[in-house]
Write an enzyme that holds these catalytic residues in place. Structure first.
Site, PDB file in Angstrom:
ATOM      1  N   ASP A   2       5.125  21.033 -17.969  1.00 44.30           N
ATOM      2  CA  ASP A   2       3.788  21.495 -18.366  1.00 44.30           C
ATOM      3  C   ASP A   2       3.207  22.438 -17.316  1.00 44.30           C
ATOM      4  OD1 ASP A   2       1.700  21.702 -20.155  1.00 44.30           O
ATOM      5  OD2 ASP A   2       0.630  19.949 -19.396  1.00 44.30           O
ATOM      6  N   LYS A  31      -9.240  11.485  -9.653  1.00 42.79           N
ATOM      7  CA  LYS A  31      -8.948  11.709 -11.069  1.00 42.79           C
ATOM      8  C   LYS A  31      -8.979  10.367 -11.796  1.00 42.79           C
ATOM      9  CE  LYS A  31      -5.639  14.341 -12.413  1.00 42.79           C
ATOM     10  NZ  LYS A  31      -4.298  14.946 -12.589  1.00 42.79           N
TER      11      LYS A  31
END
Length: 235
Positions: free
Chosen positions: A116, A19
């Site tokens: 989240d 990532k």
């Protein structure tokens, strides 16, 4: 998106996911450091595992275990892929997410609120086991603290608890609310967004509440097997 993700392979054959934080992302070094610190200190079969990281100049990289089936949202909203999720598999995914969340809230050395939780942050390995990911806005709570407040609520609309969205107050209950939305989306195959039916404007939560009160649960259940009720009775 703040991240660009690519899959790769190490020299020993192990598959990985890399990532990379976009240089133009609003997610700054502090949030990157927050995610790196938390993932490095968490180990659970239902949390994504960190293998390494790189911070050099403007580059910010995380090296994670490879999740062959990518994220949950790619399955539950797709009419073709959703048929792969029978009721047993959906239950396994829900239970796996719950176990990961319990670890964050109670069983790890750090008491963490994710803030989240949503389908795109639930990754699936080759056996469709769920793993919670993306800890950029997660927060650590001291043992004696049960809630906190912020003047700038951060998260994803549709998954944020009402008290957090309106007043900035967040607690472990905020994650529980998000988990509840996740469960409904997994069962229904629908997003928690506003849609119109019979001249009534409701989101998924309101639609489910109305259907249950009218004893019509089949209205919102995604037909992934012949009889969800037979499955539930035998579980």
């Amino acid at each position: 998106t703040a991240w660009n993700t690519r899959q790769g392979q190490l020299q020993d054959g192990q598959r990985i996911a890399v990532k990379k934080l976009s240089r133009h992302s609003s997610q700054g070094p502090d949030e990157f450091k927050n995610e790196l610190t938390l993932i490095a200190n968490l180990q659970h079969r239902n949390l994504v595992r960190l293998l390494g990281s790189c911070i050099e100049g403007d580059e910010r990289l995380l090296v994670l275990e490879c999740m062959e089936n990518r994220s949950l949202d790619a399955f539950i909203y797709d009419k073709t892929k959703s048929v792969l999720l029978n009721w047993q598999k959906r239950l396994d995914i829900i239970v796996g997410i719950a176990r990961g969340l319990l670890y964050l809230h109670q069983d790890s050395n750090l008491r963490i609120i994710h803030r989240d939780l949503k389908p795109s942050n639930i990754l699936l390995d080759k056996d469709m086991n769920p793993k919670i990911s993306d800890f950029g806005i997660a927060r650590i709570f001291e043992s004696e603290v049960h809630e906190n407040a912020t003047t700038r609520p951060i998260g994803t609309l549709g998954y944020m608890a009402p008290e957090y969205l309106t007043s900035g107050i967040f607690s472990f209950k905020s994650d529980v609310f998000s988990f509840g939305v996740l469960v409904l989306e997994i069962l229904s195959g629908k997003r928690n967004r506003v849609f119109n039916q019979a001249d009534i404007c409701l989101n998924l939560l309101g639609h489910v509440s109305t259907s249950v009160n009218a004893f019509l649960p089949s209205v919102f259940l995604n037909v992934a097997s012949n009889s969800v009720f037979d499955f539930l009775m035998n579980t």
